[in-house]
Design a protein around this motif. Sequence first.
Motif, short mmCIF file in Angstrom:
data_model
loop_
_atom_site.label_atom_id
_atom_site.label_comp_id
_atom_site.label_asym_id
_atom_site.label_seq_id
_atom_site.Cartn_x
_atom_site.Cartn_y
_atom_site.Cartn_z
N GLY A 84 58.55 13.60 11.96
CA GLY A 84 58.00 12.31 11.56
C GLY A 84 56.70 11.93 12.24
N LYS A 85 56.14 12.82 13.03
CA LYS A 85 54.89 12.53 13.73
C LYS A 85 53.69 13.01 12.90
CE LYS A 85 57.07 11.07 17.42
NZ LYS A 85 57.04 9.65 17.83
N THR A 86 52.59 12.31 13.03
CA THR A 86 51.35 12.68 12.37
C THR A 86 50.24 12.83 13.40
OG1 THR A 86 50.79 10.34 11.99
CG2 THR A 86 51.98 11.49 10.23
N GLY A 87 49.19 13.50 13.00
CA GLY A 87 48.06 13.67 13.90
C GLY A 87 47.77 15.12 14.20
N MET A 88 46.71 15.34 14.93
CA MET A 88 46.24 16.68 15.23
C MET A 88 47.25 17.50 16.01
SD MET A 88 42.90 17.71 17.50
CE MET A 88 41.85 16.60 16.56
N GLU A 89 47.82 16.93 17.06
CA GLU A 89 48.74 17.67 17.91
C GLU A 89 50.00 18.07 17.16
OE1 GLU A 89 48.06 15.43 22.10
OE2 GLU A 89 48.42 14.19 20.33
N ALA A 90 50.60 17.11 16.43
CA ALA A 90 51.82 17.40 15.69
C ALA A 90 51.57 18.43 14.59
CB ALA A 90 52.38 16.12 15.08
N ALA A 91 50.41 18.33 13.92
CA ALA A 91 50.09 19.27 12.85
C ALA A 91 49.93 20.69 13.40
CB ALA A 91 48.82 18.84 12.13
N ILE A 92 49.30 20.83 14.55
CA ILE A 92 49.11 22.15 15.14
C ILE A 92 50.44 22.78 15.51
CG2 ILE A 92 48.30 23.29 17.25
CD1 ILE A 92 45.74 21.71 17.03
N ILE A 93 51.32 22.01 16.14
CA ILE A 93 52.63 22.56 16.52
C ILE A 93 53.44 22.92 15.28
CG2 ILE A 93 54.80 22.05 17.67
CD1 ILE A 93 53.26 20.25 19.57
N GLU A 95 52.52 23.69 12.13
CA GLU A 95 52.05 24.84 11.38
C GLU A 95 52.07 26.11 12.21
OE1 GLU A 95 48.67 24.37 8.97
OE2 GLU A 95 49.06 22.28 8.49
N ALA A 96 51.90 25.99 13.52
CA ALA A 96 51.97 27.17 14.37
C ALA A 96 53.40 27.71 14.42
CB ALA A 96 51.48 26.83 15.77
N LEU A 97 54.38 26.81 14.54
CA LEU A 97 55.78 27.26 14.55
C LEU A 97 56.19 27.83 13.20
CD1 LEU A 97 57.46 24.37 16.60
CD2 LEU A 97 57.00 26.71 17.35
N ALA A 98 55.62 27.28 12.13
CA ALA A 98 55.95 27.78 10.80
C ALA A 98 55.45 29.21 10.59
CB ALA A 98 55.37 26.87 9.73
N SER A 99 54.39 29.59 11.28
CA SER A 99 53.83 30.94 11.14
C SER A 99 54.14 31.82 12.35
CB SER A 99 52.32 30.85 10.94
OG SER A 99 51.69 30.21 12.04
N ALA A 100 55.10 31.41 13.17
CA ALA A 100 55.41 32.16 14.39
C ALA A 100 55.93 33.56 14.09
CB ALA A 100 56.44 31.40 15.23
N ASP A 101 56.59 33.75 12.94
CA ASP A 101 57.13 35.07 12.61
C ASP A 101 56.04 36.10 12.32
OD1 ASP A 101 59.63 33.97 12.86
OD2 ASP A 101 59.87 33.56 10.71
N GLN A 102 54.82 35.65 12.08
CA GLN A 102 53.74 36.57 11.74
C GLN A 102 52.98 37.10 12.95
OE1 GLN A 102 51.24 34.84 8.70
NE2 GLN A 102 52.98 33.81 7.73
N ALA A 104 51.46 36.48 17.25
CA ALA A 104 50.62 35.57 18.03
C ALA A 104 49.19 35.50 17.51
CB ALA A 104 50.62 36.01 19.50
N ASP A 105 48.67 36.63 17.03
CA ASP A 105 47.29 36.62 16.52
C ASP A 105 47.16 35.71 15.30
OD1 ASP A 105 46.54 38.37 18.50
OD2 ASP A 105 46.83 40.16 17.26
N THR A 106 48.14 35.78 14.43
CA THR A 106 48.12 34.91 13.25
C THR A 106 48.25 33.45 13.66
OG1 THR A 106 49.08 36.66 11.89
CG2 THR A 106 49.24 34.40 11.05
N VAL A 107 49.11 33.19 14.62
CA VAL A 107 49.30 31.81 15.09
C VAL A 107 48.00 31.26 15.65
CG1 VAL A 107 50.47 30.39 16.81
CG2 VAL A 107 51.77 32.05 15.49
N GLU A 108 47.26 32.08 16.36
CA GLU A 108 45.96 31.63 16.89
C GLU A 108 45.02 31.22 15.76
OE1 GLU A 108 45.03 33.69 21.19
OE2 GLU A 108 44.50 34.78 19.37
N GLN A 109 44.98 31.99 14.69
CA GLN A 109 44.13 31.65 13.56
C GLN A 109 44.60 30.37 12.88
OE1 GLN A 109 41.29 33.25 12.86
NE2 GLN A 109 41.69 34.60 14.60
N VAL A 110 45.90 30.20 12.79
CA VAL A 110 46.45 28.99 12.17
C VAL A 110 46.09 27.76 13.01
CG1 VAL A 110 48.59 27.79 11.62
CG2 VAL A 110 48.30 30.17 10.97
N ILE A 111 46.17 27.89 14.32
CA ILE A 111 45.84 26.78 15.21
C ILE A 111 44.37 26.39 15.05
CG2 ILE A 111 45.55 26.12 17.63
CD1 ILE A 111 48.07 27.77 18.23
N ALA A 112 43.49 27.38 15.03
CA ALA A 112 42.05 27.10 14.88
C ALA A 112 41.77 26.46 13.52
CB ALA A 112 41.25 28.39 15.03
#
Length: 240
Positions: A84-93, A95-102, A104-112
């Motif tokens: 239920g949180k919005t904002g930059m920090e919540a969005a990064i966490i 989407e990063a957790l959603a792509s964690a199976d792919q 660490a390198d992919t997660v870095e790109q998703v975070i950026a």
Amino acid sequence: MTPFLSLAQTNHTELGWLSSKLLGVTLTSAEWVLWVLVILSVLSIAIMLERTVYFARHRLPDSEALAVRLARGEYDVARKAIEGKTGMEAAIIREALASADQGADTVEQVIASTLSRERPQYERFLSYLGTLGNNAPFIGLFGTVLGIIKAFNDLGKMNAQGGGGAMQQTVMAGISEALVATAVGLAVAIPAVVAFNVFNRQLKTLTSRANALGYALVGSMRAERPASNTATAGRAAEAR
């Protein structure tokens, strides 16, 4: 004051067409400049209030503690914390957790990518505050110049008519009225500059906190990979 008086006493018909038109415009009241500054000030106050509410609502509390949990690999706790949180920090966490199976390198790109997408939402309207803070004093100065031109024109007319003692009073009253525009311009510019700097500082802080959360997650993922590889190697050795 002689050059100014001679200029003010010059008949408009003796001037060029363009000079006559421009002088006619400048001799109008400079009150419209004050109205422009007032409107710009109202808009800047509205933007300050809107940005204050936006920054307050789109911020993740206790992000430092959450970064520690991410570094420990407590991903489920992080998912619950951003529900239920919005904002930059919540969005990064999120989407990063959603792509964690792919990996660490992919997660870095998703975070950026997420950071680049979310940052403009915080920068909205800040350019207006910065532009207003830089240019409002010049708008006020423009009004002051118009007022001074009108004051010297009135002075020239009174001198031609032999105004006598009322001449100085007319000039001083006109110049003091003209300087109001400069004062209003500064009054509009100073809060805009302060707000622009405050919001930019808050945005830098939020960006740093968001990057810290991303680094904690990526570091945890990379720390788990060697451990899993070691465990796999151990099982293979036992099978032999």
